[in-house]
Design a protein around this motif. Structure first.
Motif, PDB file in Angstrom:
ATOM      1  N   ASN A   1     -27.775  16.278 -10.339  1.00  0.00           N
ATOM      2  CA  ASN A   1     -28.579  15.538  -9.360  1.00  0.00           C
ATOM      3  C   ASN A   1     -28.091  15.839  -7.947  1.00  0.00           C
TER       4      ASN A   1
ATOM      5  N   HIS B   1     -25.242   3.929  -9.426  1.00  0.00           N
ATOM      6  CA  HIS B   1     -25.371   3.360 -10.766  1.00  0.00           C
ATOM      7  C   HIS B   1     -24.416   2.189 -11.004  1.00  0.00           C
TER       8      HIS B   1
ATOM      9  N   PRO C   1     -21.704   9.935 -24.379  1.00  0.00           N
ATOM     10  CA  PRO C   1     -22.760   9.623 -23.406  1.00  0.00           C
ATOM     11  C   PRO C   1     -22.257   9.607 -21.962  1.00  0.00           C
ATOM     12  N   ASP C   2     -20.989   9.254 -21.759  1.00  0.00           N
ATOM     13  CA  ASP C   2     -20.430   9.278 -20.404  1.00  0.00           C
ATOM     14  C   ASP C   2     -20.371  10.696 -19.851  1.00  0.00           C
TER      15      ASP C   2
ATOM     16  N   ILE D   1     -23.146   8.666  -8.089  1.00  0.00           N
ATOM     17  CA  ILE D   1     -22.318   7.891  -9.013  1.00  0.00           C
ATOM     18  C   ILE D   1     -22.347   6.412  -8.630  1.00  0.00           C
TER      19      ILE D   1
ATOM     20  N   TRP E   1     -23.835  11.700 -18.840  1.00  0.00           N
ATOM     21  CA  TRP E   1     -24.154  11.035 -17.586  1.00  0.00           C
ATOM     22  C   TRP E   1     -23.505  11.749 -16.407  1.00  0.00           C
ATOM     23  N   ARG E   2     -22.226  12.153 -16.574  1.00  0.00           N
ATOM     24  CA  ARG E   2     -21.529  12.869 -15.496  1.00  0.00           C
ATOM     25  C   ARG E   2     -22.197  14.205 -15.198  1.00  0.00           C
TER      26      ARG E   2
ATOM     27  N   GLU F   1     -25.318  14.907 -15.663  1.00  0.00           N
ATOM     28  CA  GLU F   1     -26.581  14.564 -14.997  1.00  0.00           C
ATOM     29  C   GLU F   1     -26.355  14.270 -13.515  1.00  0.00           C
ATOM     30  N   GLN F   2     -25.316  13.508 -13.183  1.00  0.00           N
ATOM     31  CA  GLN F   2     -25.046  13.188 -11.774  1.00  0.00           C
ATOM     32  C   GLN F   2     -24.629  14.434 -10.995  1.00  0.00           C
TER      33      GLN F   2
END
Length: 149
Positions: free
Chosen positions: A69, A22, A58-59, A19, A62-63, A65-66
């Motif tokens: 990851n 980015h 989109p947030d 997190i 993104w969360r 995805e993180q």
């Protein structure tokens, strides 16, 4: 999860690292871990209030995805094989996340109601990630030649 617990949990540490990586302005560097993780923590009532129509924010994508990851990194660390996440989410908020190692699909997770992605607590988030990590490590251990291909 207390501040001490978050700094000692390897998964949470990895997630925080992804997190903060980015953060182009440096605002998250001085922010407490609990505040950085806050968007991942939603009560059942808060999740119920989120409508399931329209494209996922989109947030949220993104969360997610993180989150994956950090899971991929943990599997990579434990197995010694490079792991890559692949996420395909439909605009209605469902889809699939797979984690690959070589030619092996180490983890195959189906996502539903992505609009409401979140956990009751950081402990629950870490526990769920732990199960996914264990699954990925076990799959790689079962098929090491495919993971190495």
């Amino acid at each position: 999860m207390t501040a001490i617990a978050t700094t000692q949990d390897p998964f949470i540490k990895s997630l925080l690292m992804f997190i903060r990586a980015h953060d182009q302005s440096g605002a998250w560097e001085s922010m407490p871990d609990e505040e950085v993780l806050a968007p991942y923590i939603l009560s059942k009532e808060q999740r119920r209030e989120i409508p399931l129509f329209g494209d996922p924010d989109p947030d949220i994508l993104w969360r997610v995805e993180q989150y994956f990851n950090a899971i991929a990194m943990a599997i990579e660390t434990q197995s010694g094989h490079a792991v890559s996440p692949i996420m395909k989410i439909h605009h209605e908020g469902w889809g699939r996340v797979i984690l690959t190692a070589g030619k092996l699909v180490a983890v195959n997770t189906y996502m539903r109601e992505l609009h409401r992605f979140g956990f009751d607590s950081a402990e629950e988030m870490s526990a769920k990630a732990g199960k996914i990590i264990a699954e990925g490590v076990a799959t790689i251990a079962r098929f090491p030649e495919v993971a190495a291909a």
